[in-house]
Design a protein around this motif. Sequence first.
Motif, PDB file in Angstrom:
ATOM      1  N   TYR A 268      54.659  40.329  40.965  1.00  0.00           N
ATOM      2  CA  TYR A 268      54.641  39.462  42.152  1.00  0.00           C
ATOM      3  C   TYR A 268      54.851  37.998  41.761  1.00  0.00           C
ATOM      4  O   TYR A 268      55.589  37.264  42.430  1.00  0.00           O
ATOM      5  N   VAL A 269      54.206  37.596  40.669  1.00  0.00           N
ATOM      6  CA  VAL A 269      54.265  36.174  40.299  1.00  0.00           C
ATOM      7  C   VAL A 269      55.679  35.740  39.894  1.00  0.00           C
ATOM      8  O   VAL A 269      56.005  34.556  39.922  1.00  0.00           O
ATOM      9  N   GLU A 272      57.358  33.334  42.099  1.00  0.00           N
ATOM     10  CA  GLU A 272      57.076  31.897  42.000  1.00  0.00           C
ATOM     11  C   GLU A 272      58.243  31.301  41.219  1.00  0.00           C
ATOM     12  O   GLU A 272      58.638  31.828  40.176  1.00  0.00           O
ATOM     13  N   LEU A 386      49.156  36.479  50.624  1.00  0.00           N
ATOM     14  CA  LEU A 386      48.352  35.263  50.497  1.00  0.00           C
ATOM     15  C   LEU A 386      48.237  34.546  51.844  1.00  0.00           C
ATOM     16  O   LEU A 386      47.743  33.427  51.927  1.00  0.00           O
ATOM     17  N   CYS A 436      45.141  39.393  43.483  1.00  0.00           N
ATOM     18  CA  CYS A 436      45.320  38.175  42.689  1.00  0.00           C
ATOM     19  C   CYS A 436      44.939  38.438  41.234  1.00  0.00           C
ATOM     20  O   CYS A 436      45.614  37.983  40.309  1.00  0.00           O
ATOM     21  N   GLU A 439      47.790  40.440  39.697  1.00  0.00           N
ATOM     22  CA  GLU A 439      49.095  39.782  39.640  1.00  0.00           C
ATOM     23  C   GLU A 439      49.073  38.385  39.008  1.00  0.00           C
ATOM     24  O   GLU A 439      50.138  37.808  38.773  1.00  0.00           O
ATOM     25  N   SER A 440      47.888  37.845  38.744  1.00  0.00           N
ATOM     26  CA  SER A 440      47.790  36.510  38.151  1.00  0.00           C
ATOM     27  C   SER A 440      48.582  36.440  36.845  1.00  0.00           C
ATOM     28  O   SER A 440      48.566  37.375  36.050  1.00  0.00           O
ATOM     29  N   CYS A 447      42.403  30.936  38.896  1.00  0.00           N
ATOM     30  CA  CYS A 447      43.070  32.129  39.401  1.00  0.00           C
ATOM     31  C   CYS A 447      42.743  33.339  38.540  1.00  0.00           C
ATOM     32  O   CYS A 447      42.351  34.396  39.030  1.00  0.00           O
ATOM     33  N   MET A 489      49.709  31.018  43.961  1.00  0.00           N
ATOM     34  CA  MET A 489      49.083  32.336  43.816  1.00  0.00           C
ATOM     35  C   MET A 489      47.557  32.190  43.877  1.00  0.00           C
ATOM     36  O   MET A 489      46.889  32.852  44.664  1.00  0.00           O
ATOM     37  N   THR A 493      45.205  32.505  47.631  1.00  0.00           N
ATOM     38  CA  THR A 493      44.431  33.744  47.759  1.00  0.00           C
ATOM     39  C   THR A 493      43.204  33.563  48.671  1.00  0.00           C
ATOM     40  O   THR A 493      42.853  34.483  49.427  1.00  0.00           O
TER      41      THR A 493
END
Length: 518
Positions: A268-269, A272, A386, A436, A439-440, A447, A489, A493
Motif C-alpha cells: 500500500y505504501v 505514496e 485512511l 497501518c 503496511e507501515s 506510525c 500513512m 490512520t
Amino acid sequence: MSITLCVPCDSAALALGADEVAQAIQTQAAARGIAIEIARTSSRGLFWLEPLVEVQTAQGRIGYGPVQVKDVPSLFDAAFHHGGAHPLGLGPVEEIPYLKHQERLTFARMGVTRPLSLEDYQSLGGYEGLRHALQRPDAEIIQVVLDSGLRGRGGAAFPAGIKWKTVAGAASHQKYVVCNADEGDSGTYSDRMTMEGDPFMLIEGMTIAAIAVGATEGYVYIRSEYPHAVATMREAVALATAAGFLSNNILGTGHRFHLEVRKAAGAYVCGEETAMLESIEGKRGVVRAKPPIPALHGLFGQPTVINNVITFATVPLILAKGAKFYKDYGVGRSHGTLPMQLTGNVKHGGLIEKAFGVTLRELIFDYGGGTASGRPVKAVQVGGPLGSYVPPEHWDVPMDYEAFAAVGATVGHGGIVVHDDSADMAQLARYAMEFCAVESCGKCTPCRIGSTRGVEVIDRLVGDQNRPQQVKLLRDLCDTMQNGSLCAMGSMTPNPVLSALNHYPQDFGLAAPQTKAA
Ligand SMILES: Cc1cc2nc3c(=O)[nH]c(=O)nc-3n(C[C@H](O)[C@H](O)[C@H](O)COP(=O)(O)O)c2cc1C
Ligand code: SF4
C-alpha cells in the motif's frame, strides 16, 4: 448486414462471466445462422448489471443485463439482436437513470469504445487535446491547466498546474513524468477502469504533461493486482508508439516522449509518491523525507511530475474544451467532476462521475439504492482506508474538498464504502490500526510503533479494561500519529479510528452520543 453486439472486457465484467457470455452468444448465433459481430468494449461501470450486453440498433444501443450464459438462448428467441423485448431488457442504455443523470467528462467513452482501438478513441474526441497542446507554447499549456482549477485526484488535491509549473521551471537535462496507478485504496477502481477501458486517454494526458514541462521519459506505475490493466496499458503504449503519438518526433513536431509500464511492488505504501519513486528505481518502497519535493528532486534525483491516473486523464479534455468548460463544473474550489466509486454493502455499486457538489445521500440512495442487505446504512467510509467514517448527519454535505474537511472527512480518490447497521465500528477502528501496522514502511516511530500500540489500546478498550483511561490513551496516541508521522500513512490512520470513536462510541462500550434536536 452484420449485427454488432457489445460485450464488456473490463475485469469486473470478466469476473462476472463476460467472456463466457460472449462465447455463448457467438455459438448460439452460429447455430442459428445469424451473422453477428462481437465488439469487446469497455464497461459502463454499472456493475450490478454486468455482464451488460448492448445491441447496436438504428435507435441507439439497447441493453440487456445482467446476462448469464443460461440466458443466451432465450435472448436469441426474443430476437434481442434486433432489440427485442426480454425480461433482462433495459431499453436504451443511455436512458438508464444511473447513467443518464451522471456528468461523464473523463468517462464519456467508457462502455462505448473498444479500449485498444485508436480509431474508436479518435472518433470520440481522442487526441484532440494533444493537437491543441502542440499548437501552443509550453507555458500556455500549463496556464490552461492552472486556469481549469484541476487538483490532483490521488488524494491530496494539490493543484496540478502548480506542480507542473515547478517542474517546468527546474533546470535539468532530464525530467520525468510518472503516473501513480497504484490505486491501493479500499473501494476504488476508477484508475483501473481508465487503464483497462480508455488507456489512450491516460497516455495522451501524460504526453501533454511531458510536453508542458520538457520531460522526455515517463512511467506508469500500476498495482501488481491489476494484470489486465498492465497488459492493456502495455499494448496501448505499443500502439500509440507505432502510430507516432509516442516517439522521438511526436506527430512530426520535434517533441520527444517515451513511456514505460511498471508493475508495482504490491505494498500500500508504494502508492505514496516518494516510496513509489524508490520502487521504480528498484529499491524497497520506503518513504523519503520531504523536502526536497519530487517536482525538483524526484525520479533518479531529477525534476518529476507525479500525478494520479484520473488527474492525467482529465487533461486532454481540458486542452480540447478549454479551462472554462471544465472549471464551470463543481462547487467552491473543487472544480470539475470526480469519478466516484460506490462499493461495500450497496445494492447498485458502480462508477458515478458527477460534478463536485453531489451529496453522499444522493450517491448512496438515489444511485446506490441503499444497502444490498436491505438493512439501514450505518456508516460510510470515504477516501480509502485512511478516510473517516461519515455518519448520517453529514450525508448532505456537498462533496467538496473544503466542505468535507470542515466536518473531518476526506474526499480522497472518491472511494465510497457503505456499511449497514450490523457493522461493528470498534472492530473497523481496530482494523485501521492493524492495516497501518502491516503496511507501515517503518521509517518513523509514530506510525511503525503507534499503530501496533493502537491495536492493543482498542483491544483493552472494548475488553472494558479501565475504559476512560484507554480512551484518553487512544486519543493521545492518535494525536502523536497525526502530528509526528512523516507521511500521510501514519498521520491519517487516526481518521477512521477517531471518527468511529466520536460518532459511534456505543460500539466501544461507551455512552451513545446525544441525539440532536431536529
Ligand atoms: C500511503 C499512501 C498511499 C497512496 N496511494 C496512492 C495511490 O495509490 N495513487 C495515487 O495516485 N496517490 C496515492 N497517494 C498520494 C500520492 O502520494 C500523491 O499525492 C499523488 O500520487 C499525487 O498525484 P495527484 O496530485 O494527481 O493526486 C498515496 C499517499 C499515501 C500517503
Ligand atoms: S508514516 Fe508510516 S509509512 Fe509514512 S514514513 Fe512514517 S513509517 Fe513510513
